[in-house]
Design a protein around this motif. Structure first.
Motif, PDB file in Angstrom:
ATOM      1  N   UNK A  42       0.851  -1.187   0.000  1.00 22.53           N
ATOM      2  CA  UNK A  42       0.000   0.000   0.000  1.00 22.53           C
ATOM      3  C   UNK A  42       0.889   1.239   0.000  1.00 22.53           C
ATOM      4  N   UNK A  43       0.594   2.192  -0.864  1.00 25.31           N
ATOM      5  CA  UNK A  43       1.308   3.471  -0.804  1.00 25.31           C
ATOM      6  C   UNK A  43       0.622   4.377   0.223  1.00 25.31           C
ATOM      7  N   UNK A  44       1.188   5.543   0.463  1.00 27.84           N
ATOM      8  CA  UNK A  44       0.593   6.477   1.412  1.00 27.84           C
ATOM      9  C   UNK A  44      -0.658   7.147   0.844  1.00 27.84           C
ATOM     10  N   UNK A  45      -0.964   6.879  -0.425  1.00 26.05           N
ATOM     11  CA  UNK A  45      -2.205   7.395  -1.011  1.00 26.05           C
ATOM     12  C   UNK A  45      -3.337   6.385  -0.885  1.00 26.05           C
ATOM     13  N   UNK A  46      -3.056   5.242  -0.268  1.00 25.97           N
ATOM     14  CA  UNK A  46      -4.080   4.194  -0.143  1.00 25.97           C
ATOM     15  C   UNK A  46      -5.205   4.610   0.799  1.00 25.97           C
ATOM     16  N   UNK A  47      -4.849   5.277   1.893  1.00 26.78           N
ATOM     17  CA  UNK A  47      -5.842   5.670   2.903  1.00 26.78           C
ATOM     18  C   UNK A  47      -5.619   7.132   3.291  1.00 26.78           C
ATOM     19  N   UNK A  48      -6.691   7.901   3.263  1.00 27.52           N
ATOM     20  CA  UNK A  48      -6.673   9.264   3.787  1.00 27.52           C
ATOM     21  C   UNK A  48      -7.765   9.405   4.827  1.00 27.52           C
ATOM     22  N   UNK A  49      -8.120  10.652   5.130  1.00 28.55           N
ATOM     23  CA  UNK A  49      -9.125  10.867   6.166  1.00 28.55           C
ATOM     24  C   UNK A  49      -9.852  12.192   5.945  1.00 28.55           C
ATOM     25  N   UNK A  50     -11.069  12.250   6.431  1.00 30.06           N
ATOM     26  CA  UNK A  50     -11.779  13.533   6.512  1.00 30.06           C
ATOM     27  C   UNK A  50     -11.287  14.208   7.792  1.00 30.06           C
ATOM     28  N   UNK A  51     -10.522  15.285   7.618  1.00 27.89           N
ATOM     29  CA  UNK A  51      -9.779  15.880   8.736  1.00 27.89           C
ATOM     30  C   UNK A  51      -9.764  17.392   8.584  1.00 27.89           C
ATOM     31  N   UNK A  52      -9.978  18.082   9.677  1.00 27.91           N
ATOM     32  CA  UNK A  52      -9.971  19.549   9.650  1.00 27.91           C
ATOM     33  C   UNK A  52      -8.526  20.035   9.642  1.00 27.91           C
ATOM     34  N   UNK A  53      -7.910  20.030   8.468  1.00 31.43           N
ATOM     35  CA  UNK A  53      -6.501  20.406   8.353  1.00 31.43           C
ATOM     36  C   UNK A  53      -6.286  21.906   8.437  1.00 31.43           C
ATOM     37  N   UNK A  54      -7.316  22.706   8.173  1.00 26.33           N
ATOM     38  CA  UNK A  54      -7.172  24.164   8.155  1.00 26.33           C
ATOM     39  C   UNK A  54      -7.610  24.840   9.446  1.00 26.33           C
ATOM     40  N   UNK A  55      -8.192  24.068  10.346  1.00 33.16           N
ATOM     41  CA  UNK A  55      -8.678  24.648  11.594  1.00 33.16           C
ATOM     42  C   UNK A  55      -9.885  25.545  11.418  1.00 33.16           C
ATOM     43  N   UNK A  56     -10.635  25.336  10.321  1.00 36.65           N
ATOM     44  CA  UNK A  56     -11.801  26.181  10.069  1.00 36.65           C
ATOM     45  C   UNK A  56     -13.098  25.511  10.466  1.00 36.65           C
ATOM     46  N   UNK A  57     -12.989  24.359  11.147  1.00 37.72           N
ATOM     47  CA  UNK A  57     -14.183  23.661  11.593  1.00 37.72           C
ATOM     48  C   UNK A  57     -14.821  22.784  10.535  1.00 37.72           C
ATOM     49  N   UNK A  58     -14.226  22.706   9.372  1.00 33.60           N
ATOM     50  CA  UNK A  58     -14.767  21.896   8.284  1.00 33.60           C
ATOM     51  C   UNK A  58     -13.731  20.857   7.877  1.00 33.60           C
TER      52      UNK A  58
END
Length: 271
Positions: free
Chosen positions: A36-52
């Motif tokens: 599996x590469x690192x593109x195999x699994x991601x996540x819904x994550x608030x990376x910007x700190x904007x609550x979304x």
């Protein structure tokens, strides 16, 4: 195709960097060892700190920008239906260019659990390591032999979904102590002869958004630890146990497939 498991259950945060397939489809399509590469699994994550929550992958790479899905080709064979997906910086070619060779360490779950479907916890794993005198050092490539690949081969390309979903062991990804151990032990990768290294939970375990595949999220998305699935360890595991050993030299580069989210492997163990 990027697939959010939110479509299956809104509480799941996992995102797959490829078209999702069932275990039966996967074993019928290719009974091969894979990375599996690192593109195999991601996540819904608030990376910007904007609550979304945004769909992001390891190190903040974004779906649609850094991982670009291919348009579906409905008339193509299943393996080629989404051909052309570009994982770019997270593609499996990076692992191929770096090379994969190091000390493999066999952890023989099959010896302790047979073909019982069992999610192995941190406490159980520690007992196995102590009983089998397994020492793990930073950079080791951990190999988990469960017997699952043996079951697949015995079915002779006619997989039985009920049997495959109810046989052999895997790691308990919901065990927080086990996840912490994965980080602390310094392993370079986790490899198994089963479908996902972990046993994928069949029920919701938390009342808040969480990963359906927590070990995948912890290793690939959070920590950059590669996973390998459906590897064939049988003869190696038996030889090591017969000779009172668990360490060996492992050489196992993936194919250099630019932009791909995974690759077959042709591993060689030197004992």
């Amino acid at each position: 195709m990027t697939v959010s498991l939110e479509e299956i259950r809104p509480i799941f945060v996992d995102v797959l960097g490829e078209k999702a397939r069932t275990i039966t489809e996967k074993t019928r399509a290719s009974d091969v060892e894979g990375w599996d590469s690192f593109a195999h699994i991601g996540s819904r994550f608030d990376a910007d700190g904007d609550g979304k929550a945004e769909i992001v992958f390891y190190n903040g790479f974004r779906a649609g920008e850094d991982i670009v899905p291919a348009a579906e080709k409905p008339d193509a064979e299943p393996w080629a239906r989404y051909e052309g997906t570009q994982a770019k910086a997270l593609g499996i070619q990076n692992l191929a260019e770096h090379g994969v060779q190091g000390r493999g360490v066999m952890i023989d779950l099959h010896h302790h659990f047979g073909r019982e479907r069992h999610a192995v916890t941190y406490d159980e794993l520690r007992r196995i390591l102590d009983q089998d005198e397994v020492e793990i050092e930073r950079g080791d490539m951990l190999c988990f032999y469960t017997g699952f690949a043996d079951v697949i081969l015995e079915l002779r390309k006619n997989p039985d979904p009920k049997l495959l979903h109810g046989t052999c062991s895997g790691l308990e990804g919901r065990d927080e102590r086990l996840l912490q151990w994965v980080s602390d032990c310094g392993a370079a990768c986790l490899l198994a002869d089963n479908f996902a290294v972990e046993l994928i939970p069949t029920s919701i375990t938390k009342p808040m958004p969480h990963a359906a595949m927590p070990l995948h999220e912890h290793c690939i998305f959070k920590n950059g630890i590669h996973l390998g699935e459906l590897w064939y360890f049988t003869e190696l595991a038996r030889w090591l146990r017969a000779h009172g050993r668990n360490r060996f030299l492992l050489t196992a580069p993936p194919l250099r497939l630019p932009g791909a989210v995974g690759s077959p492997a042709t591993p060689i163990a030197t004992v």
